[in-house]
Design an enzyme around this catalytic site. Structure first.
Site, PDB file in Angstrom:
ATOM      1  CB  SER A  84      10.616 -14.922   0.643  1.00  0.00           C
ATOM      2  OG  SER A  84      10.406 -13.876   1.292  1.00  0.00           O
ATOM      3  CG  ASP A 246      16.926  -9.504  -2.236  1.00  0.00           C
ATOM      4  OD1 ASP A 246      17.500  -9.419  -1.093  1.00  0.00           O
ATOM      5  OD2 ASP A 246      15.750  -9.832  -2.161  1.00  0.00           O
ATOM      6  CG  HIS A 249      14.573 -11.738   0.648  1.00  0.00           C
ATOM      7  ND1 HIS A 249      14.174 -11.093  -0.495  1.00  0.00           N
ATOM      8  CD2 HIS A 249      13.191 -12.478   0.949  1.00  0.00           C
ATOM      9  CE1 HIS A 249      12.948 -11.369  -0.961  1.00  0.00           C
ATOM     10  NE2 HIS A 249      12.231 -12.103   0.029  1.00  0.00           N
TER      11      HIS A 249
END
Length: 350
Positions: A84, A246, A249
């Protein structure tokens, strides 16, 4: 790094370890009992971290396309592989993703268009790189950028196994004539929802994997850039700016910092970086690869690549490696919300 499904090893191996710890406590007294208590603390922290860090709810924006279309000449083809952090999870506009940032910077400095393909997947571990490489090779890439390792740490993949998958990917790309730059495992100790002592272990595991990645990648003919200590202090000092919603990240600004650290190495791997011919600064230079890997894991933004001494690749302590600490190349200012364009054919950041 991807969405944290776990931050300590679960499954059969961890269950066996706990059974062994319980048996050891019976015969070993207070020391083993303390170990079991510590393991219980780590398990509790892991559960709390999983509750605190949200799961992925939407895929990152697609960034595939041609950057610097105004330039003439044959486009360079770049592929982005990994997890990611390579895909750009946590941002909402394609121009804020690492792939777009790097393609923009590469296009500007080479004065050539760059065709970008992203194969990175949220939640990926090193084992899935093989599938990404197979798809990427169909594009006949000139340069591949790989960001991987965070999910291997949170899932406690044995470092040797994770590195083997990464090395296989690098070798396959190099065999096809593609240059490879790997951003090594980030510092998971900077993640706020992970508390001490688990944070300390996460930092240690991250550094160990980053050093092992450097060893394997350079031996396979690739280049590495250490990201862990580069981003960790800034993320800790400015969590609201450098982290996404979040708190796991990077934000758009966080990705811009990482891209700025990697761009000089991308240019050098392609033979277009003028700084390759510059004299080495103090603390840099040629040394054995194991020494360079450990040095890179300790110092942020350090590039490691293969080198020769008197025409030889290897010395008494193993492969020779060139260690450099680069000045960051700007990849453009981070756009304010609502001002960026989503068109991949624009040059990129203003």
């Amino acid at each position: 790094m991807g969405v944290a499904d776990s931050v300590v090893p679960f499954g059969p191996r961890w269950q066996r370890a706990r059974r062994v710890a319980r048996l050891a406590a019976i015969g070993a007294g207070a020391s083993a009992a303390a170990y079991v208590a510590t393991a219980g603390v780590l398990l509790g922290q892991a559960r709390q971290a999983r509750r605190t860090i949200p799961m992925a709810e939407a895929p990152p924006p697609r960034c595939d396309g041609v950057y610097g279309a105004k330039f003439t000449g044959e486009p360079l083809t770049m592929v982005v592989l990994g997890d990611s952090s390579a895909a750009g999870y946590g941002v909402h506009r394609r121009r804020e993703t690492p792939g777009a940032l790097l393609a923009t910077g590469l296009s500007r400095r080479t004065q050539r268009p760059v065709r970008l393909h992203r194969f990175a997947v949220v939640g990926a571990i090193s084992a899935v790189l093989r599938h990404q490489v197979e798809a990427a090779l169909e594009c006949r890439p000139d340069i591949a950028v790989i960001l991987i390792g965070g999910n291997d740490v949170t899932n406690r993949t044995p470092p040797a196994l994770a590195v083997r998958y990464l090395v296989d990917a690098v070798r396959a790309l190099r065999a096809a004539g593609c240059e490879v730059v790997v951003g090594t495992c980030p510092d998971l100790g900077a993640i706020r929802p992970i508390q001490p002592p688990l944070r300390w272990l996460a930092r240690r595991w991250s550094r160990q994997l980053a050093a092992a990645q450097t060893l394997g990648v350079v031996e396979a003919g690739g280049w590495t850039v250490s990201l862990g200590d580069l981003l960790g202090p800034r993320f800790a000092a400015e969590p609201t700016r450098m982290f996404a919603w979040d708190r796991f990240h990077p934000s758009a600004e966080g990705y811009a910092v990482a891209a700025a650290a990697m761009l000089p190495t991308v240019l050098s791997a392609l033979g277009t970086g003028q700084e390759r011919r510059a004299a080495a600064a103090p603390g840099q230079g040629v040394r054995s690869l194991p020494e360079a890997a450990q040095e890179a894991a300790r110092h942020a933004g350090t590039e490691v690549s293969g080198a020769q001494v008197r025409g030889r690749d290897h010395g008494p302590a193993g492969r020779w490696a060139q260690l450099r600490r680069r000045a960051f190349f700007g990849v453009g200012s981070v756009p304010q919300s609502g001002t960026a364009t989503d068109s991949p054919t624009v040059e990129g950041l203003a």
